[in-house]
Design an enzyme around this catalytic site. Structure first.
Site, PDB file in Angstrom:
ATOM      1  CD  GLU A  74      -2.888   0.911  -0.126  1.00 55.94           C
ATOM      2  OE1 GLU A  74      -3.215   2.023  -0.562  1.00 55.94           O
ATOM      3  OE2 GLU A  74      -3.148  -0.153  -0.732  1.00 55.94           O
ATOM      4  N   GLY A  75       2.062   1.215   0.583  1.00 52.98           N
ATOM      5  CA  GLY A  75       2.957   2.391   0.548  1.00 52.98           C
ATOM      6  C   GLY A  75       3.309   2.740  -0.893  1.00 52.98           C
ATOM      7  CG  HIS A  76       5.776   0.049  -3.135  1.00 54.97           C
ATOM      8  ND1 HIS A  76       5.776  -1.201  -2.573  1.00 54.97           N
ATOM      9  CD2 HIS A  76       7.054   0.496  -3.035  1.00 54.97           C
ATOM     10  CE1 HIS A  76       6.992  -1.512  -2.156  1.00 54.97           C
ATOM     11  NE2 HIS A  76       7.789  -0.491  -2.411  1.00 54.97           N
ATOM     12  N   GLY A 116       8.829   7.964  -0.767  1.00 56.17           N
ATOM     13  CA  GLY A 116       8.125   7.913   0.508  1.00 56.17           C
ATOM     14  C   GLY A 116       8.949   8.513   1.644  1.00 56.17           C
ATOM     15  CG  ASP A 126      12.891   4.284   2.437  1.00 54.57           C
ATOM     16  OD1 ASP A 126      13.665   3.464   2.926  1.00 54.57           O
ATOM     17  OD2 ASP A 126      11.764   3.976   2.000  1.00 54.57           O
ATOM     18  CB  VAL A 150       1.145   3.781   3.719  1.00 53.47           C
ATOM     19  CG1 VAL A 150      -0.109   2.930   3.875  1.00 53.47           C
ATOM     20  CG2 VAL A 150       0.925   4.897   2.705  1.00 53.47           C
TER      21      VAL A 150
HETATM   22  P1  AMP Z   1      11.290   0.320  -2.031  1.00 53.04           P
HETATM   23  O1  AMP Z   1      10.561  -0.612  -2.939  1.00 53.04           O
HETATM   24  O2  AMP Z   1      11.406  -0.158  -0.636  1.00 53.04           O
HETATM   25  O3  AMP Z   1      12.594   0.800  -2.618  1.00 53.04           O
HETATM   26  O4  AMP Z   1      10.381   1.618  -1.944  1.00 53.04           O
HETATM   27  C1  AMP Z   1       9.986   2.331  -3.090  1.00 53.04           C
HETATM   28  C2  AMP Z   1       9.384   3.645  -2.659  1.00 53.04           C
HETATM   29  O5  AMP Z   1       8.248   3.414  -1.837  1.00 53.04           O
HETATM   30  C3  AMP Z   1      10.363   4.492  -1.827  1.00 53.04           C
HETATM   31  O6  AMP Z   1      10.242   5.838  -2.215  1.00 53.04           O
HETATM   32  C4  AMP Z   1       9.871   4.272  -0.427  1.00 53.04           C
HETATM   33  O7  AMP Z   1      10.158   5.345   0.453  1.00 53.04           O
HETATM   34  C5  AMP Z   1       8.372   4.160  -0.648  1.00 53.04           C
HETATM   35  N1  AMP Z   1       7.748   3.461   0.481  1.00 53.04           N
HETATM   36  C6  AMP Z   1       8.147   2.280   1.025  1.00 53.04           C
HETATM   37  N2  AMP Z   1       7.360   1.985   2.094  1.00 53.04           N
HETATM   38  C7  AMP Z   1       6.481   3.001   2.222  1.00 53.04           C
HETATM   39  C8  AMP Z   1       5.425   3.284   3.141  1.00 53.04           C
HETATM   40  N3  AMP Z   1       5.116   2.465   4.139  1.00 53.04           N
HETATM   41  N4  AMP Z   1       4.723   4.428   2.981  1.00 53.04           N
HETATM   42  C9  AMP Z   1       5.031   5.279   1.961  1.00 53.04           C
HETATM   43  N5  AMP Z   1       6.008   5.073   1.067  1.00 53.04           N
HETATM   44  C10 AMP Z   1       6.722   3.942   1.188  1.00 53.04           C
END
Ligand code: AMP
Length: 282
Positions: A35-37, A147, A150, A176
């Site tokens: 859901e964050g992505h 997000g 990070d 999220v």
């Molecule tokens: P990642 O796949 O972990 O490299 O994350 C890809 C993007 O999704 C990055 O910009 C992260 O900061 C963002 N992201 C990861 N988890 C979350 C979250 N829980 N809420 C919002 N954005 C997120």
């Protein structure tokens, strides 16, 4: 939604779209979408004519003892979720496509990258800034979405864009969380049921910190950190990587806590390293 695996084809598509005056929103990810992505994708879809998301587990940002090999790669599920979230082009390059002849170039943001996560993950942010530079050159985004989860990564990328004059606007979106407060992360999948319970310590500590800051006083950072660290020390299965209060811009430790500072922590829950943060508002 079109899945594009070739770097050259992706670049060709994006250059043509730009030529037609289309705005491109870009969401780079390492997949195992959650859901964050998806929140980033939905916003990028609303704000741009074309939505490109990438899935690339980038080997150069993992340390030798980190989880590159076991990082989850549930591609068919990811493809469905991306499609549902309005992605027009899902860019899924291979490692050999991104690094056909190895790499002689590296992009480094000095200053911000040796702190916080950079201290325990040497070279990590060089891997991130180099691959993000490559992805920006391939996708030519008008806006790119990251997000706050990070926080340091987003700060480093903003600095990269500013220093090297990329013509992309960086949009940072809120964290999220699961219903119980745990920040959603692809790495939460590694947690056993016991560890999943223990992982709530991150949110508890954030909430304690928020309460302390909301009290209106300007506490000394070291007093707050001491209190929070001793709370964490009593939690089962938990080991501290860092617990810090830093300036929101330069990421350096602060002495006295003020609005705009960031409370950030990284904890090992069993062998899984989880991060979380909150921007201090008082
Ligand atoms: P990642 O796949 O972990 O490299 O994350 C890809 C993007 O999704 C990055 O910009 C992260 O900061 C963002 N992201 C990861 N988890 C979350 C979250 N829980 N809420 C919002 N954005 C997120």
């Amino acid at each position: 939604m079109k899945v594009v695996r070739s770097v050259l084809q992706m670049q060709d598509i994006c250059v043509k779209l730009l030529g037609k005056g289309k705005s491109i929103g870009f969401v780079p990810t390492m997949g195992a979408l959650h859901e964050g992505h998806l929140s980033l994708m939905r916003r990028a879809g609303r704000e741009n004519e074309i939505l490109v998301a990438s899935i690339f587990v980038n080997p150069t940002q993992f340390g030798p003892k980190e989880d590159y090999r076991k990082y989850p790669r549930p591609f068919s599920r990811d493809r469905q979720l991306a499609k549902k979230s309005g992605v027009d082009y899902l860019f899924v390059p291979s490692v050999s496509g991104m690094y056909p002849e190895g790499l002689s170039c590296s992009v480094r943001v000095q200053g911000l990258t040796h702190l916080l996560c950079g201290a325990s993950r040497p070279g990590h942010f060089d891997g991130v800034t180099t691959v993000v530079t490559k992805l920006f050159n391939i996708v030519c985004p008008s806006r790119a979405y990251f997000g706050q989860k990070d926080y340091q990564q987003a700060s480093v990328i903003k600095k990269l864009v500013k220093d090297l004059n990329f013509s992309v606007k960086i949009v940072v979106m809120p964290i999220v969380r699961e219903k119980d407060g745990l920040a959603i992360s692809s790495r939460n999948k590694y947690l056993s049921p016991k560890e999943r319970k223990a992982a709530l310590v991150l949110y508890r500590v954030l909430s304690m910190a928020k309460d302390i800051f909301a009290s209106g006083k300007s506490p000394k950072a070291k007093d707050v950190i001491k209190k929070l660290k001793s709370f964490i020390a009593n939690e089962p299965l938990t080991k501290i990587d860092y617990v810090k209060i830093v300036n929101g811009k330069n990421l350096k430790d602060v002495k006295t806590v003020r609005t705009g500072d960031v409370f950030a922590l990284a904890l090992y829950i069993g062998s899984t390293r989880l991060i979380d943060n909150t921007i201090i508002r008082r």
